[in-house]
Scaffold this motif. Sequence first.
Motif, PDB file in Angstrom:
ATOM      1  N   ARG A  31      22.744  -0.016-104.672  1.00 49.85           N
ATOM      2  CA  ARG A  31      22.398  -1.208-105.595  1.00 49.85           C
ATOM      3  C   ARG A  31      21.459  -2.043-104.886  1.00 49.85           C
ATOM      4  O   ARG A  31      20.875  -2.810-105.559  1.00 49.85           O
ATOM      5  N   ARG A  32      21.345  -2.307-103.650  1.00 54.40           N
ATOM      6  CA  ARG A  32      20.685  -3.060-102.921  1.00 54.40           C
ATOM      7  C   ARG A  32      18.831  -2.679-103.019  1.00 54.40           C
ATOM      8  O   ARG A  32      18.070  -3.558-102.644  1.00 54.40           O
ATOM      9  N   MET A  33      18.714  -1.564-103.451  1.00 55.87           N
ATOM     10  CA  MET A  33      17.284  -0.995-103.346  1.00 55.87           C
ATOM     11  C   MET A  33      16.229  -1.661-104.030  1.00 55.87           C
ATOM     12  O   MET A  33      15.118  -2.107-103.845  1.00 55.87           O
ATOM     13  N   ALA A  34      16.917  -2.718-105.289  1.00 49.30           N
ATOM     14  CA  ALA A  34      16.100  -3.420-105.949  1.00 49.30           C
ATOM     15  C   ALA A  34      15.598  -4.661-105.134  1.00 49.30           C
ATOM     16  O   ALA A  34      14.568  -5.449-105.496  1.00 49.30           O
ATOM     17  N   GLU A  35      16.174  -4.850-103.965  1.00 47.28           N
ATOM     18  CA  GLU A  35      15.889  -6.177-103.061  1.00 47.28           C
ATOM     19  C   GLU A  35      14.653  -5.737-102.303  1.00 47.28           C
ATOM     20  O   GLU A  35      13.830  -6.539-101.885  1.00 47.28           O
ATOM     21  N   TRP A  36      14.481  -4.324-102.251  1.00 48.84           N
ATOM     22  CA  TRP A  36      13.376  -3.959-101.197  1.00 48.84           C
ATOM     23  C   TRP A  36      12.164  -3.309-101.891  1.00 48.84           C
ATOM     24  O   TRP A  36      11.158  -3.356-101.419  1.00 48.84           O
ATOM     25  N   SER A  37      12.687  -2.368-102.737  1.00 50.02           N
ATOM     26  CA  SER A  37      11.431  -1.682-103.372  1.00 50.02           C
ATOM     27  C   SER A  37      10.694  -2.437-104.445  1.00 50.02           C
ATOM     28  O   SER A  37      11.130  -3.310-105.319  1.00 50.02           O
ATOM     29  N   PRO A  38       9.222  -2.276-104.294  1.00 46.85           N
ATOM     30  CA  PRO A  38       8.435  -2.962-105.233  1.00 46.85           C
ATOM     31  C   PRO A  38       8.603  -2.428-106.812  1.00 46.85           C
ATOM     32  O   PRO A  38       7.916  -2.971-107.718  1.00 46.85           O
ATOM     33  N   GLU A  39       9.207  -1.324-106.995  1.00 44.99           N
ATOM     34  CA  GLU A  39       9.186  -0.760-108.403  1.00 44.99           C
ATOM     35  C   GLU A  39      10.721  -0.934-108.939  1.00 44.99           C
ATOM     36  O   GLU A  39      10.774  -0.977-110.159  1.00 44.99           O
ATOM     37  N   PHE A  53      16.471   1.821-112.385  1.00 43.42           N
ATOM     38  CA  PHE A  53      15.532   1.099-113.507  1.00 43.42           C
ATOM     39  C   PHE A  53      14.142   0.736-112.646  1.00 43.42           C
ATOM     40  O   PHE A  53      14.351  -0.054-111.709  1.00 43.42           O
ATOM     41  N   ASN A  54      13.133   1.163-113.160  1.00 46.35           N
ATOM     42  CA  ASN A  54      11.875   0.894-112.297  1.00 46.35           C
ATOM     43  C   ASN A  54      10.946   0.257-113.038  1.00 46.35           C
ATOM     44  O   ASN A  54      10.878   0.419-114.371  1.00 46.35           O
ATOM     45  N   ARG A  55       9.750  -0.349-112.604  1.00 47.05           N
ATOM     46  CA  ARG A  55       8.628  -0.954-113.553  1.00 47.05           C
ATOM     47  C   ARG A  55       7.493  -1.040-112.675  1.00 47.05           C
ATOM     48  O   ARG A  55       7.611  -1.534-111.299  1.00 47.05           O
ATOM     49  N   ARG A  56       6.454  -0.926-113.192  1.00 46.06           N
ATOM     50  CA  ARG A  56       5.245  -1.208-112.518  1.00 46.06           C
ATOM     51  C   ARG A  56       4.416  -1.656-113.494  1.00 46.06           C
ATOM     52  O   ARG A  56       3.745  -0.944-114.553  1.00 46.06           O
ATOM     53  N   ALA A  57       3.739  -2.834-113.804  1.00 49.02           N
ATOM     54  CA  ALA A  57       3.068  -3.452-114.461  1.00 49.02           C
ATOM     55  C   ALA A  57       3.530  -3.234-115.851  1.00 49.02           C
ATOM     56  O   ALA A  57       4.526  -3.797-116.092  1.00 49.02           O
ATOM     57  N   LEU A  58       2.773  -2.493-116.866  1.00 50.51           N
ATOM     58  CA  LEU A  58       3.505  -2.591-118.087  1.00 50.51           C
ATOM     59  C   LEU A  58       4.341  -1.228-118.267  1.00 50.51           C
ATOM     60  O   LEU A  58       5.132  -1.089-119.456  1.00 50.51           O
ATOM     61  N   VAL A  60       7.570   1.104-117.726  1.00 54.77           N
ATOM     62  CA  VAL A  60       9.123   0.730-117.332  1.00 54.77           C
ATOM     63  C   VAL A  60       9.741   2.213-117.452  1.00 54.77           C
ATOM     64  O   VAL A  60       9.345   2.772-118.466  1.00 54.77           O
ATOM     65  N   TRP A  61      10.520   2.664-116.478  1.00 49.02           N
ATOM     66  CA  TRP A  61      11.242   4.034-116.792  1.00 49.02           C
ATOM     67  C   TRP A  61      12.559   3.745-116.061  1.00 49.02           C
ATOM     68  O   TRP A  61      12.677   3.118-115.127  1.00 49.02           O
ATOM     69  N   ALA A 141       2.197   3.120-100.048  1.00 47.41           N
ATOM     70  CA  ALA A 141       2.002   1.905-100.027  1.00 47.41           C
ATOM     71  C   ALA A 141       3.615   1.344-100.488  1.00 47.41           C
ATOM     72  O   ALA A 141       3.877   0.232 -99.919  1.00 47.41           O
ATOM     73  N   GLY A 142       4.137   1.553-101.541  1.00 48.11           N
ATOM     74  CA  GLY A 142       5.450   1.202-101.839  1.00 48.11           C
ATOM     75  C   GLY A 142       6.403   1.356-100.906  1.00 48.11           C
ATOM     76  O   GLY A 142       7.325   0.426-100.314  1.00 48.11           O
ATOM     77  N   MET A 143       6.289   2.495 -99.721  1.00 49.44           N
ATOM     78  CA  MET A 143       7.455   2.478 -98.728  1.00 49.44           C
ATOM     79  C   MET A 143       7.148   1.661 -97.674  1.00 49.44           C
ATOM     80  O   MET A 143       7.922   1.218 -97.129  1.00 49.44           O
TER      81      MET A 143
END
Length: 158
Positions: A31-39, A53-58, A60-61, A141-143
């Motif tokens: 659950r903490r991945m949302a704190e670190w990942s840019p997506e 649940f991920n997003r980048r610009a417009l 969402v997936w 880059a995200g990593m």
Amino acid sequence: MTVRAREWDVTESLEVRRPPAAVYTALADSRRMAEWSPEVWRVWSRGDRFVGFNRRALWVWFTVCRVVVADPGREYAFDVTSFGLPVARWGYRLTPTPRGTQVTEYWVDHRRHGWRRHLAELLGLLFTGTPAVRRAARNRAGMRQTLRRLAATCEAAD
């Protein structure tokens, strides 16, 4: 014109000034991945499975993930699928250092064979807007961002 070769796996590393057990504890709470990942913006977790649940610009997936390696203080990894199609393995290897832990994040693309590969590639493009040949660079880059944020969180826990 230069044609880029497709990369099927990526690794990035960063030293964290915390012991491996502490870094593992943070990583193993998906659950903490949302704190670190840019997506990742949210994670719903249940046992060894979770939905990211991920997003980048417009775009969402979501992805369905299953923990496949849970070795406290050493490694944490999960396989990602989308609509039952194999997507990738994401993981973290932890190596003790004199100052803390070398954290190596890795990604291995599982979209390699058969008719399912083509469908998974198409879904990946539609959901994320990233062509397959640019996926590794985007993940790299995200990593880097994820590892910097993870380190900051873990080190602030002192």
